[in-house]
Design a protein around this motif. Structure first.
Motif, mmCIF file in Angstrom:
data_model
loop_
_atom_site.group_PDB
_atom_site.id
_atom_site.type_symbol
_atom_site.label_atom_id
_atom_site.label_comp_id
_atom_site.label_asym_id
_atom_site.label_seq_id
_atom_site.Cartn_x
_atom_site.Cartn_y
_atom_site.Cartn_z
ATOM 1 N N ARG A 1 61.885 -9.852 104.354
ATOM 2 C CA ARG A 1 62.894 -10.606 103.575
ATOM 3 C C ARG A 1 63.961 -11.031 104.683
ATOM 4 N N LEU B 1 68.219 -20.430 102.094
ATOM 5 C CA LEU B 1 69.127 -19.961 103.174
ATOM 6 C C LEU B 1 70.112 -20.997 103.767
ATOM 7 N N THR C 1 62.298 -16.959 105.909
ATOM 8 C CA THR C 1 63.403 -17.961 106.130
ATOM 9 C C THR C 1 63.257 -19.477 105.798
ATOM 10 N N GLU D 1 67.989 -12.962 105.280
ATOM 11 C CA GLU D 1 69.367 -13.170 104.629
ATOM 12 C C GLU D 1 70.247 -13.910 105.882
ATOM 13 N N THR D 2 71.179 -14.555 105.646
ATOM 14 C CA THR D 2 72.120 -15.119 106.450
ATOM 15 C C THR D 2 73.439 -14.162 106.730
#
Length: 869
Positions: free
Chosen positions: A418, A489, A396, A420-421
């Motif tokens: 991994r 991110l 992050t 992600e937003t």
């Protein structure tokens, strides 16, 4: 109307001058109140304080002309008709051991003038006693700053502003929240209260006059937390499946996240791991510290049991394994969150607390656990949780600026994670570095502070933050924005980050960890500026106010003292190696005794070192609170005392007077005979090469000739290969080469003229270091030194025994007569030397040394140059 930014600057300036004038403003507590009355006092006294700072004398200056002293508590006392000095007290007829030996004559102690002191200004009430001097931070591990102020003062301010005891017939104390999703009493607010009181209790020694008061606050905060857990037993806690662990199985250990202000009923159900982790940190620090005291309180066993059970409940109910079983991650609470689309909040992850729980369960399972081996069974899983936490941070965090998002989705992909937003909560944008995300920085900083020997991942996480902050500060002012990297991110930063303490406070705490990418002196400037910003804020609302208090105890070293008080910095810990196969996970655990991680610290000259007196932020900044004065027979002995003093930042030396500085030395003042050195953590190796001396192998190093081997030329280290010996030399600014023995003995040579000769000796090697950016040692004049009037027990003079003008010589702090004479050889104008331990006078009088005077402990030598025929 005064523009907002200018008004703030005026307010900070006024308060700073009030603090400098107040005799009792030593711990920063008088900077806490930034309300109207103090601003008025600041304006009233601004002119007076400017005058005091500009016109009064420092502790190293003759104060006959000014009749006043800059340092708080010091007054100008006469020694004789030629000198008066600033001292705290003086008895007529006494001699001072801090005077140079030649001038240790009686003081008349006649008071000259008076030190102007402005009328007192309001300070926060109740006023705490000064912070305990011990234990102190571990050398080389952390950066701290006194500018952040007093942790105790902040706790008392926090208590007054945000807490009460709302339950009739109970001492339970509640911390009231406000703003955002808060309001009422939330587990987050109560966790902050337990964290602050428990950590400060652990930081105090048993003799501290405020210890009982803070002990009472800690118990009251615990009682409030316990009541929240008891009120969570009805339904909705999501801990039923694992079983309630607290109160003998009656109550869930993880409280509902929100209650009414009277602590009568729950408003919001389900737990929140951020508040749970902070409450655990406060309980564990308090319990571990109290166990080590001579008279623990009657409630210790109950809190100790509750802390153990909470660790167990947290692991069972607030963490979840991955589908492969190779990872374990913290959820968003017992009822929600976890992997993938279930959502994650990086700031909920608290690796320091997981390490404390791991160790506490191992050492206390026989007392509080279901079996004497229960803690051992949890150890591997706690380690897996810690490792997963840092993989989550790696997934992050933005590498270029160190920022993390408020919220994210985290997925397992083989041995990596991994992120992600596309997920958010609590009304805060997911991809923002905001009110949620900033706390992640503090949680990692806490891991570094409490477990420096294990927290290598913490160092890597905090380093880009410190590098980022270096670009955001100039002259004590912080930029209004942080830098965004479009490839990461995080796509935005909460507005006014540097003024909102729930943003700035936790972000600033990244500066406690030495950064590879920031110069040590610069990092101290940054943390000083951060402390000043925090100290300028009052606790007058819940969320920002809480982070004012938490960042204060982080920046000022209280949390390091808490770690020491709890025994965390010298305890037995575990190292775990995990090998993952396609279908199985094998964990091998070895127990090792460890000590705190530290750097090989070195002494470096400040502004050249010689003829310089140490100062703080400017050449006139010389508060007596910055240093402790001890007696040392030589510069080398003064260095030894600094190296042995926890928190020593450098030294000032003259004669036998040794000032051990605990404040960062950022400036100097020209003063004949003084030497100023910083004691620093090198962050990079000096660039250069090692040249073999006379072939190198089977040679021992020597000075001017094969028989010149004074012990003052080198320092010895043991147990090193030649490469390690050379690396240690490259870390030191004063190292000119090394001698190494195949048995591991390493001599670090610091002779001013370098290594000029060698001698055959089997098993040894001699190497001269040639720096890429340093000039070679100056050429040495041929000649000899002759004793003046017998040499020993003589001080050099000009035309007669009373002719001793300071213009005749310059002074260097050198450890031996040989090094003093070597330095004289390098100067075309040097006529001879006077030497006493640690003090070298280089005489340049045109007529040379014509006489001497009997003086014990001194020697005088005239240089006779050999003229080439």
């Amino acid at each position: 109307m005064i523009p907002g930014r200018f008004a703030l600057l005026l307010l900070l300036t006024a308060n700073a001058f009030v603090a400098s004038a107040k005799p009792d403003c030593k711990d920063g507590s008088c900077l806490m109140n930034t309300t109207g009355p103090l601003l008025l006092q600041g304006r009233q006294h601004l002119k007076l304080n400017l005058q005091v700072q500009a016109e009064c004398s420092t502790s190293s200056e003759d104060c006959r002309a000014t009749g006043c002293c800059q340092d708080s508590g010091f007054r100008c006392f006469e020694k004789n008709e030629f000198w008066a000095g600033c001292r705290e007290s003086c008895q007529p007829g006494e001699t001072s051991p801090l005077d140079d030996p030649e001038y240790q004559t009686p003081w008349t102690c006649t008071l000259i003038g008076s030190t102007p002191t402005p009328s007192p200004t309001p300070t926060p009430t109740p006023t705490p006693s000064p912070p305990s001097p011990t234990p102190t931070p571990v050398n080389g591990d952390v950066f701290v700053t006194g500018s952040a102020g007093s942790g105790k003062a902040r706790l008392f301010e926090f208590i007054d502003a945000l807490t009460d005891q709302p339950v009739a017939g109970s001492a339970a104390r509640a911390v009231h929240s406000s703003g955002g999703a808060a309001g009422g009493v939330v587990s987050e607010s109560q966790g902050y209260g337990l964290l602050l009181s428990g950590a400060l209790l652990a930081s105090l020694d048993e003799g501290d006059q405020d210890r009982q008061r803070i002990m009472d606050y800690t118990h009251q905060m615990f009682l409030g937390w316990r009541r929240m857990c008891e009120l969570s037993a009805g339904s909705g806690s999501c801990q039923d499946d694992e079983g309630f662990q607290c109160g003998g199985g009656q109550y869930p250990c993880l409280a509902h996240w929100k209650f009414d202000d009277s602590l009568a009923y729950a408003i919001g159900s389900g737990s929140a791991p951020d508040g749970d982790a902070d409450a655990l940190a406060g309980m564990l620090l308090a319990v571990l510290a109290l166990e080590r005291t001579s008279s623990p309180p009657s409630w210790l066993e109950e809190v100790g049991q509750w802390a153990y059970d909470t660790c167990k409940q947290f692991h069972m109910s607030s963490t979840v394994p991955s589908s492969s079983g190779n990872h374990r991650i913290v959820k968003l609470g017992a009822c929600w969150g976890g992997w993938g689309s279930n959502g994650q909040n990086p700031s909920y992850h608290a690796p320091a607390v997981y390490r404390m729980c791991r160790n506490y369960m191992k050492t206390h399972d026989s007392m509080f656990g279901g079996s004497a081996q229960e803690g051992d069974g949890y150890e591997a899983e706690w380690n897996k949780l810690i490792a997963t936490t840092y993989k989550m941070f790696e997934a992050t965090q933005c590498d270029s600026n160190g920022l993390v998002p408020n919220w994210a989705k985290v997925f397992e992909e083989g041995s990596a994670l991994r992120a992600e937003t596309g997920f958010s909560g609590s009304g805060t944008p997911g991809p923002e570095y905001g009110a949620e995300a900033s706390r992640a920085i503090w949680r990692v900083a806490l891991d570094y502070l409490l477990f420096p020997n294990e927290a290598g991942d913490a160092v890597g996480f905090l380093d880009p933050l410190a590098s980022h902050l270096e670009t955001r500060e100039s002259g004590g002012n912080w930029a209004e924005s942080l830098t965004i990297d479009g490839s990461c991110l995080v796509n935005s930063v909460h507005s006014s980050w540097s003024q909102n303490m729930f943003m700035a406070g936790p972000t600033f705490t990244s500066l406690v960890c030495p950064a590879n990418s920031v110069d040590a002196g610069r990092q101290q400037e940054l943390i000083d500026a951060a402390g000043t910003r925090v100290a300028s804020k009052a606790i007058n609302d819940y969320y920002s106010g809480s982070w004012v208090a938490i960042s204060t105890i982080t920046l000022n070293g209280d949390l390091v003292r808490a770690a020491q008080g709890a025994g965390l910095l010298s305890t037995t810990t575990t190292t775990t190696s995990t090998t993952t196969a396609a279908t199985t996970t094998t964990t091998t655990t070895t127990t090792t005794t460890t000590t705190p991680m530290g750097y090989s610290r070195v002494f470096e000259p400040v502004d050249g070192g010689s003829d310089r007196a140490c100062r703080g932020s400017s050449s006139s900044d010389n508060s007596a609170s910055y240093y402790t004065v001890v007696s040392a027979p030589s510069l080398a002995a003064c260095k030894d005392q600094c190296a042995g003093l926890s928190g020593c930042a450098g030294l000032e030396f003259k004669g036998t007077r040794c000032e051990l500085w605990t404040r960062s030395i950022l400036a100097t003042h020209p003063l004949s005979g003084y030497t100023c050195l910083r004691y620093v953590d090198p962050t990079s190796l000096r660039q250069g090469t090692f040249q073999a001396v006379d072939g190198g192998e089977n040679r021992v190093c020597r000075g001017a000739s094969a028989s010149d081997n004074s012990e003052s030329y080198f320092e010895v280290a043991q147990g090193m290969a030649v490469s390690g010996c050379q690396r240690l030399c490259q870390l030191r600014a004063d190292c000119v080469g090394v001698e190494h023995h195949e048995g591991g003995r390493c001599e670090l040579w610091t002779r001013a003229l370098g290594i000029q000769a060698s001698k055959a000796a089997s098993g040894y090697s001699c190497w001269r270091f040639v720096s890429d950016d340093a000039p070679p040692p100056p050429p040495s004049r041929d000649g000899s030194f002759e004793a003046v009037d017998g040499g020993e027990g003589r001080a050099c003079r000009g035309s007669g025994p009373s002719d001793n003008l300071q213009s005749y010589y310059s002074v260097a702090g050198l450890p031996s007569l040989q090094s003093c004479q070597d330095l004289c050889r390098t100067s075309d104008t040097c006529k001879g030397v006077e030497f006493s331990p640690g003090r070298c006078e280089l005489w340049t009088r045109t007529g040379g040394i014509g006489s001497s005077k009997a003086l014990e402990g001194y020697s005088c030598w005239r240089f006779v140059e050999q003229v080439a025929s």
